[in-house]
Every structure is written in C-alpha cells, then in structure tokens.
Write an enzyme that holds these catalytic residues in place. Structure first.
Site, short mmCIF file in Angstrom:
data_model
loop_
_atom_site.label_atom_id
_atom_site.label_comp_id
_atom_site.label_asym_id
_atom_site.label_seq_id
_atom_site.Cartn_x
_atom_site.Cartn_y
_atom_site.Cartn_z
N ASP A 15 -47.84 36.97 -34.23
CA ASP A 15 -47.99 36.20 -35.47
C ASP A 15 -49.17 35.25 -35.34
OD1 ASP A 15 -47.12 34.34 -37.76
OD2 ASP A 15 -45.46 35.75 -37.74
N HIS A 49 -46.79 29.22 -39.19
CA HIS A 49 -45.87 30.28 -39.61
C HIS A 49 -45.14 30.89 -38.41
CE1 HIS A 49 -44.96 34.49 -40.81
NE2 HIS A 49 -44.80 34.02 -42.04
N VAL A 65 -30.39 22.33 -36.85
CA VAL A 65 -31.02 23.65 -36.88
C VAL A 65 -30.78 24.32 -35.52
CG1 VAL A 65 -32.82 23.13 -38.58
CG2 VAL A 65 -33.23 22.61 -36.18
N ALA A 100 -43.76 47.70 -42.14
CA ALA A 100 -42.31 47.86 -42.17
C ALA A 100 -41.86 49.27 -42.53
CB ALA A 100 -41.69 46.86 -43.14
N ALA A 146 -39.53 51.17 -37.27
CA ALA A 146 -39.38 49.75 -37.60
C ALA A 146 -38.16 49.57 -38.49
CB ALA A 146 -40.63 49.23 -38.31
N SER A 161 -40.74 36.98 -44.41
CA SER A 161 -41.09 36.49 -43.08
C SER A 161 -39.98 35.67 -42.47
CB SER A 161 -42.35 35.62 -43.14
OG SER A 161 -43.51 36.39 -43.18
#
Length: 418
Positions: free
Chosen positions: A149, A183, A204, A291, A296, A355
């Site tokens: 990424d 990101h 979290v 994808a 995948a 994402s």
C-alpha cells in the site's frame, strides 16, 4: 498474440509508454542483456517472470519478435479506491502547505455527533464474532500478513496501535520512507492493531492483533497513486519475506483481465498465499482489478449498523464477501492525507471504502490460517469460497456470500478438520 489491442492502440498515438514484459518460464535472465543492448533501464519481478521498462515503438516491435518474450502489457496506473469517494486532494495540498509555513495548525473537525457515526474496529470485532476468537486464543499469532500500500515509514510502524509490536518495513525501488497518505496505516491497524483507547471509553483494535505485520510501500505519491509494476514488485517482496496473507486495498485502471499483468501475477502465486483485494468504489456492476483475479478474494463494503451494502461498493459475480467498510474508525499516520480528512483525534480517522472492508477480511483470513494450522491444514483462496458456499448467505453479485464471521470459520473447522 504477444501484444494486446489496447497496447497497440496506445503505441499508435505516442512515441513510447511504460510496459511490463512477461517472458517464458525461467528465461527472465535472457531478457536482461537484450534490454541492455537497447539501452533500457528495467526492474525485474522474477517470481512472475516479468520485468518493467519504458519501450518506444521501435523497441516494442523488436521485442515482440523475440522467442524469449511471452507477452507485453501496459504498465497500468494504480490508485487508492477512496480517491473516488470524496478525498479533497486540493484542500489537503493547500492545508499541508500552510502547515509547513506555520500559518495553519493541523486539525480535524469532530465531536459527539461525528463520534456517533464512527464505527470503531472494536465494534467491527463484535459484529464478526471475535469475542469468541479471543476466548479461543485465536488472535492471528504466527501468521505473516503484508499490507502492500502507501505507507512504510518508521512513524507508521511506531503508531500507538503498534506499541510493543515488531512491524517489518519494506519498499519498492529506493524510496525515502516518508508517508504523506496514511491509507496503508489505516489498513494495517484494522488488520493487526493492538487495543487502544484514543478517546475515553472509545476503543479500537484490529481483527488479528497478534498477526506479524509487514508494510510494503508501493504507492509513492501523497495521493496514493502508483503503477502496476510497483504493486507486482511489492507482492514479490511480500511473498519472498514469507507473507501468507496479502492485502491490496487499491485498484488498477485495467479493465480486461487478458490485458492485465496484475491479475496474471496474482494467479501465478503459490496456492498457500491468499490475496484479499478491494472490489472498488465506483458503484459499478463490475469488480475492479486486481480483485477480479481468480486467486484473489474480492471484497465489497457494507455498513455493519444495518447490514446493507455501501452505495459506492462495486458488485459483480467475482465478489467473494462483503465486510464492514463504512465510517471505520482506526489508526492512521499523523499529519497525512487520511489523518487530515478523516475526522477524529490526531493519528486516528474514520474512513469509508472497500479499502476499509478488505483489511477486515484479511484479518479474518489470518485468524483462519492460525486456527486451521492447529489441525495441520493450510487454507487457500478456494477454502474461503467453500466456507462462504456452506455457511454464508446465498451468493449474490451485490454481497458475495455476505460477511465472513468467526462462527463460519469455526464451523468449517469443526465439520471438516476435526
């Protein structure tokens, strides 16, 4: 045919273009002196028998005639899907500039109203049944996960959700590991972030908090753009470093699998490597690249407050599962694009997109790999499609098999591996 109609059309209109050259199996070393004779610089991806180079029309014509060459593709641009659903690049650049000049402080509007809309990764864990996973000591321990990424800096690896956790960092090319997007960190904390309390009574935690995490930085610009060759090279690095599960929360501009080297490379992976990839955010009735690769798992996004598919999430027959991907609140690298636009205290943001859904799936796959290893079984992509067929919702183009829960994984193990 060694070239494609799209590539030929591109070369009809310009002098040259970035390409990816696929050679016949084990013949990649024979390509390098040929490229050297043409005076071309190149980068190799040996696991996939590929190399990238900028070709002129003349070199393209010469290479096509050579026996060593199997196929030549366009080196398609790649970007983050979330750039299509509301990131203000201009505002970010202006704000970053003013921050750098000391005119403006980095800040994000948020409060009780916004907080009520955020869906923390801890809430996602409850939605997916992960209290039981913790009781079973299934936390992703011993499973190596790669986030290919935008991020890979020391700041990302030292995020508060990674305190006390060793995070590996790799990159394509010879890039300075300075993150300006954030990101990749949001993706990584969703997968393997430790429990943290950024606000009072507001927690979290990643889906597989004990998974061994590696960053592989392949998107090089502040806005999260790059090239197919960088992503394939990043995947090459991830596999060589032992990644068992690979997360691609990004999308290629390729539209035809036959003309897409990214899809070809994923389909060449060893059977025991599992790719989870974002379906895309164009509200399209077609899953995006990469994808749509056979090897995948294409992941769509839903809102786990109502269970409905997100309006932006792409659909299609290739869709495997739909996972939480709306207003997902998790950690990001400070003072990056995602930190500025996402709302929340510094270093944490609420973001939406496929994402965000994809790392939920990646974390669940890591849990399954750990659990199944206890029964001497190594899953592959088809294992998860089988779990979906047996225990998920009836397959649809909009939802795939619905969300993958821990109970579904545990039931598969109980009925098939014990």
């Amino acid at each position: 045919m060694k070239t494609t109609p799209v590539l030929n059309k591109v070369f009809d209109g310009i002098i040259g273009a970035p390409t990816i050259i696929e050679v016949k199996k084990n013949l990649l070393p024979e390509l390098f002196p040929i490229l050297g004779q043409f005076g071309l610089s190149y980068r190799s991806m040996p696991m996939f028998n590929m190399a990238s180079a900028f070709l002129t029309r003349r070199t393209l014509t010469d290479l096509v005639d050579m026996d060593v060459v199997e196929h030549i593709y366009i080196d398609w641009p790649v970007r983050l899907p979330e750039m299509s659903i509301g990131f203000s690049a201009t505002d970010f650049i202006l704000q970053r500039g003013l921050i750098g000049l000391g005119v403006l402080q980095a800040s994000k509007p948020w409060g009780a109203e916004a907080r009520g809309e955020w869906i923390t990764t801890t809430e996602s864990r409850k939605y997916l049944g992960l209290e039981q996973a913790r009781q079973d000591s299934v936390t992703g321990k011993g499973v190596r996960v790669a986030v290919v990424d935008s991020d890979g800096s020391m700041r990302a690896a030292n995020h508060r959700q990674f305190m006390g956790k060793y995070v590996e960092r790799y990159q394509v090319r010879a890039l300075a590991q300075t993150d300006t997007n954030g990101h990749g960190t949001h993706v990584a904390t969703t997968i393997a972030g430790k429990s943290y309390e950024p606000l009072p009574n507001f927690y979290v935690e990643g889906m597989a908090p004990d998974a061994q995490l590696m960053f592989v930085k392949c998107l090089l610009t502040p806005l999260g753009t790059g090239s197919t060759s960088d992503c394939i090279e990043g995947m090459n690095i991830a596999v060589n470093k032992g990644a068992q599960v690979i997360n691609f929360s990004l999308g290629s501009e390729a539209t035809d699998p036959a003309e897409d080297p990214f899809v070809k490379a994923i389909n060449m992976l060893p059977e025991d490597r599992i790719v989870c990839a974002a379906s895309g955010n164009e509200s399209a009735m077609k899953v995006g690249s990469p994808a749509l690769a056979d090897k995948a798992l294409a992941i769509g996004a839903l809102n786990n407050r109502d269970g409905l598919k997100a309006s932006f999430s792409n659909s299609g027959p290739e869709l495997a599962f739909c996972m939480p991907g709306v207003n997902i609140f998790s950690g990001v690298t400070r003072e990056t694009l995602c930190d500025v636009v996402g709302g929340g205290p510094e270093g944490f943001s609420a973001l939406s997109g496929t994402s965000m859904a994809t790392p939920h799936m990646t974390g669940m796959v890591a849990l399954a790999v750990q659990l199944m290893k206890q029964h001497d079984f190594t899953p592959n992509v088809e294992t998860f499609r089988e779990i979906g067929r047996r225990y998920g919702e009836p397959h649809s183009n909009e939802y795939g098999y619905g969300p993958l829960t821990y109970q579904m994984i545990k039931q598969y193990v109980a009925e098939n591996l014990t």
